[in-house]
Structure formats: C-alpha cells, structure tokens
Design an enzyme around this catalytic site. Structure first.
Site, short mmCIF file in Angstrom:
data_model
loop_
_atom_site.label_atom_id
_atom_site.label_comp_id
_atom_site.label_asym_id
_atom_site.label_seq_id
_atom_site.Cartn_x
_atom_site.Cartn_y
_atom_site.Cartn_z
N HIS A 78 0.82 -1.22 0.00
CA HIS A 78 0.00 0.00 0.00
C HIS A 78 0.85 1.27 0.00
O HIS A 78 0.36 2.34 -0.35
CB HIS A 78 -1.00 -0.01 1.17
CG HIS A 78 -0.42 0.36 2.51
ND1 HIS A 78 -0.07 -0.56 3.46
CD2 HIS A 78 -0.18 1.58 3.06
CE1 HIS A 78 0.37 0.06 4.55
NE2 HIS A 78 0.33 1.36 4.33
N ASP A 110 0.46 -7.55 1.95
CA ASP A 110 0.87 -6.14 1.96
C ASP A 110 2.39 -6.00 1.90
O ASP A 110 3.00 -5.34 2.74
CB ASP A 110 0.32 -5.42 3.18
CG ASP A 110 0.23 -3.91 2.97
OD1 ASP A 110 0.65 -3.43 1.89
OD2 ASP A 110 -0.24 -3.21 3.88
N SER A 179 4.46 2.83 7.90
CA SER A 179 4.14 1.71 7.02
C SER A 179 5.33 1.34 6.15
O SER A 179 5.96 2.20 5.53
CB SER A 179 2.97 2.07 6.12
OG SER A 179 1.77 2.13 6.85
#
Length: 328
Positions: A78, A110, A179
């Site tokens: 992402h 992910d 992230s």
C-alpha cells in the site's frame, strides 16, 4: 524550545556579569555508561537505521528496509500503490534521493519489493531478516520509520501476539509513515514489516499495531528478488494460474483482468476490456458468478472456458456487494 534557550542564555549571562562571586571548584561529573535496555535500544538503532529509507509514491509516503547491498528494498504494497508508472522516490538516511522501480507486490500480505536505479555500483547498508526462532511473543521489539515524515524515528515495545495468519501484533507506537518500515528484535534483525494500526473509530490510534512476519516476507523475497525491472508498469507477484484471467483458452471469453490467485482481488484491468467497460477497478474482489460463490481462481477459469454469452458478477468494493451484468 526557543523560550527555553533564551532563559538558559540569560541565566548564563547573569553568572558571568555578577562581580565578586566566588566559584568553588568541584570534582568533574562522571556520567554512567549506557546500560541494559537503554544500550540495547542504542545498538539496534545504530545498526538498523542507516538501512531504513523513506519512500514517496504519488502524494503519499512511507518507509522501507534495504535488504541487499545492491539496493533491494522491502516495503508495503500500500506504500507504493499510487506509484503510477511503477516508479517511486527513495530517500536514504544520508539525504540522498534515488528513483526506485517496483518489481513485485503481494497485496494479500501487503508486501512489495523496490529496486534502486542508477546507483552507479554503490553498496548500501542492509537489515538482515530474522529466522523463526528470532520471533517470540514477549520479546522487545523496535520500530524505525518516518511517521508524519519524521525520518529515522525509533519507538519500542513488545511483540504482543502472533496471529494465526502469521501477522505480528505489537504495542510499539506506529503512526502514518511507519508503514513499510522494519519491526526489529534486539539483535537488530527484521522480524516484521509494519503495516497497520487498530483504530476503533477510523481516526484514533488504539496503540495496537500490526506487521507482516519476516517468515512470510522471506518467501516473497526468495520468489521475486531476481525479477527484472519492468518497463513502465508495476510487476505483480506471480500466483498460480494468474495469467489465465487475462487470456483464457482459445475462443473463450476474456474478462480482461489479472487477479490474485488466492482471493480473486483485481490487480490489473486491461484498458478497453469487458472488465473496464463494466467499471471493475484495482482492489475489487470477484465474489460470485451467477450467484454461485467462487472458491478460487479455478472456478473463474472453468466458467470462462464454458464460453458463456453473459454472466452476473457479484463484486465486493469497500465492503459492499454489487451485482454487475457482463456481456461477452
């Protein structure tokens, strides 16, 4: 901070300007050496932080870990999702910027791999991946990343839980920008790739964070590390039978999508295809055909091979289901 500095300067001036003040001599202050957990945190940061980068794709940004000296980076799918032409900007801790090409993604877990381009043979610091025995509930963990764009930020916590799907749960503070960055053990090994927080209302941070385990990431890296840099497009992780979604057997209808072979999530939509005409887009999930639930990619392929003239697709988007009529 400016007020504090001003007060300190003012106090120092007063001492210097006051006449006839006797200053007693005193023995030098000896500071204790860093010990225990404090020294461990310092060691982990010094070892790992040179290999933690900031990644910018579109208007968003995240973090990543350099895992090979040649410039291979592990991050979240992402984080690079808005890369457009499959290229991102990577900034290293020493302030240098590089162009990176996305060479593989795994949306289910992910994960993504980015290869630095035009490095002129430069060798980069790296972070090693932990083995399964280096991942234990209760151990100290450390997260390094770029929360809110503040690169090189360290937080600490414990590994709180290992989920049945292999996801790691931690109470180390994670925020937007963390992230894709590493979750590390006390040996400075990457045990997970930070990816999400639990937010009950969609706004607040509950203090519970999640990471994809290094054991899953290792398999992904092994399968994709040697993939070539794609020209102008994001290369996807190969999944069993995934090419069949784009081109079926001769004379079979073509839906015109590439899907994740495990959960039928749309990864790519061919321009001008049937899928594009009905409005399918990346991230949609094909749930059923003619009200019969699909259990995998084989069901979709079998249906296309039956050469139907039309079909009723049930599609999931943003946790909502919709039925769409398709004519081939």
């Amino acid at each position: 901070m400016q007020i504090k500095r001003f007060l300190l300067c003012a106090a120092s001036f007063g001492l210097i300007a006051t006449p006839n003040m006797a200053i007693a001599s005193s023995p030098p202050i000896v500071l204790a050496q860093f010990q225990g957990e404090e020294q461990t945190s310092i060691n982990v940061y010094q070892a790992a932080s040179p290999a933690v980068v900031t990644i910018r794709a579109g208007r968003g940004s995240g973090s990543g870990s350099i895992i090979s000296a040649e410039g291979l980076i592990l991050t979240n799918e992402h984080v690079i999702r808005d890369s457009g032409n499959g290229q991102v900007t990577v900034r290293t801790p020493n302030g240098r910027s590089y162009t990176g090409a996305v060479i593989a993604t795994d949306r289910r877990n992910d994960l993504a791999l980015v290869r630095l381009l035009n490095t002129q043979g430069e060798r980069f610091p790296t972070i090693p991946l932990a083995n399964a025995d280096g991942i234990r509930v209760g151990q100290q963990v450390f997260a390094i990343g770029s929360p809110f764009g503040l690169s090189g930020t360290l937080t600490r916590g414990i590994l709180s839980r290992i989920g049945r799907d292999g996801d790691l749960q931690t109470d180390a503070s994670l925020n937007p920008g963390n992230s894709g960055g590493p979750l590390l053990n006390s040996r400075g090994e990457l045990i997970g790739v930070n990816k999400a927080i639990l937010s009950p209302d969609g706004r607040s941070n509950s203090g519970i964070g999640f990471a994809t385990s290094a054991t899953i990431a290792r398999d992904f890296i092994t399968q994709n590390a040697n993939r070539p840099v794609p020209s102008g497009a994001v290369a996807r992780q190969p999944t069993p039978s995934s090419p069949a979604q784009r081109s079926s057997t001769p004379n079979s209808p073509r839906l015109g999508v590439t899907v994740d072979g495990r959960n039928l999530t749309v990864l790519e939509v061919e321009p001008g295809s049937v899928a594009a005409t009905i409005g399918l887009r990346r991230g949609d999930r094909i749930v059923a055909i003619n009200q019969r639930r699909l259990t995998g990619v084989g069901d979709l392929q079998t249906f296309l091979d039956s050469r139907p003239n039309s079909a009723l697709l049930t599609v999931s988007r943003n946790n909502r289901l919709a039925n769409v009529r398709v004519r081939f």
